[in-house]
Structures are given as structure tokens and as C-alpha cells.
Write a protein that holds these residues in place. Structure first.
Motif: not given
Length: 174
Positions: A97-99, A113-115, A165-170
Motif C-alpha cells: 500500500r505504500f509503494r 535514484a529511488a525509482g 542499474k549501473f548505467e542509471a547510476a552512471a
């Protein structure tokens, strides 16, 4: 009293702060409610339902629950005028319910980042850090500081990060 820094109050007037340690093995009991009611000068019968409701927040994986201010109406009913709860991000798989709720207080970078399932905190420095695991990220930050640098971020991919994920972080770091 609203707007107070509880850490400063605890330091300067420790007698005004009542601490009761609870855990999954030691839950709230009548003695705790009596201790709080005596400390606040409120009847236990009046305070009990609120105290019990706060303790039940552990079932929702709450890390923090705060009511400030709690006021007594003219009719003697306790009313939470403002409240906040912080739910453990790592427990969202249990708390569906909180997502979908937006996370308050996040910058655009932190929300992005959280997304993506990344843990990101912007810092004041100039050295970007991407790491795989909070412990390694902290150790890397300490190393950067020990060599005279200043971390620009805390960016933890979490264990077993995929290439996406690494690509998004970069991208985020750049």
C-alpha cells in the motif's frame, strides 16, 4: 512543542524526555502506558489507545513514528494535530500500500535514484562514488576523505546490480 530539536532538548533538559525501549520481544505493556501518562500528566485511559496505535506501526515496518503536537480538546479527547511516519524502504515488498506513495523531501536526483532502486544521497564534495553495497560505499567515502577528497554523493547500487542499474547510476552521477 512544535519546532523543537529533540536531540537538543534531550541534551539540555534530559528530565523532560521519557524513553521506553521496545522490541519485537518486548512490546508495550500497561506499566509503559502508566509511565508515559505520569510523565505527561495525562490519564492512562486517555493515552492508552494512542500509545497502542503507535506501537502497532511496527506491523507496517515503521522506522519512525512521531506525533507533534498532541493536544487535548476541550472535551478531553487527545488529538494528533500533525504526525509523520517513516516506513523502512527495504520492507516495501511487504507493504504494498505504500509503494506508490511519493517520497517526501527527495531531490529530483534522489527521486530518480529511488525509482531505479538505487540508494543516492547528494553531498557537498567533488568525487563521485558508485559502489555495490552500503559498507563498501562507506569505506570508499572514508578512503576518499582520508586522501583529502570530498565525496560528491553516496550512491549504492545494492548487491548484485545489473548492467541497467549501473548505467542509471552512471547517468545520475554525470
Amino acid at each position: 512543542v512544535g519546532g523543537m530539536d529533540i536531540e537538543e532538548v534531550a541534551r539540555s533538559r534530559p528530565e523532560t524526555v521519557l524513553r521506553i525501549n521496545l522490541s519485537p520481544l518486548r512490546t508495550l505493556d500497561r506499566f509503559d502506558v502508566l509511565a508515559v501518562s505520569n510523565h505527561l500528566g495525562l490519564p492512562a485511559a486517555q493515552l492508552g489507545p494512542i500509545a497502542s496505535a503507535l506501537c502497532r506501526m511496527t506491523e507496517l515496518d515503521a522506522e519512525l513514528v512521531e506525533i507533534n503536537p498532541l493536544v487535548e480538546s476541550a472535551g478531553g479527547v487527545l488529538v494528533a494535530l500533525d504526525a509523520k511516519a517513516q516506513i523502512d524502504d527495504n520492507a516495501l515488498f511487504r507493504q504494498e500500500r505504500f509503494r506508490s506513495l511519493p517520497q517526501r523531501g527527495l531531490s529530483g536526483e534522489e527521486a530518480y535514484a529511488a525509482g531505479m532502486g538505487l540508494s543516492y544521497v547528494r553531498l557537498e564534495g567533488e568525487v563521485g562514488i558508485i559502489s555495490n553495497g552500503a559498507g563498501l560505499t562507506m569505506a570508499t567515502m572514508d578512503l576518499v576523505k582520508s586522501k583529502g577528497g570530498r565525496p560528491a554523493n553516496f550512491l549504492d547500487l545494492g548487491g548484485g546490480a545489473e548492467a541497467s542499474k549501473f548505467e542509471a547510476a552512471a547517468r545520475l552521477l554525470l
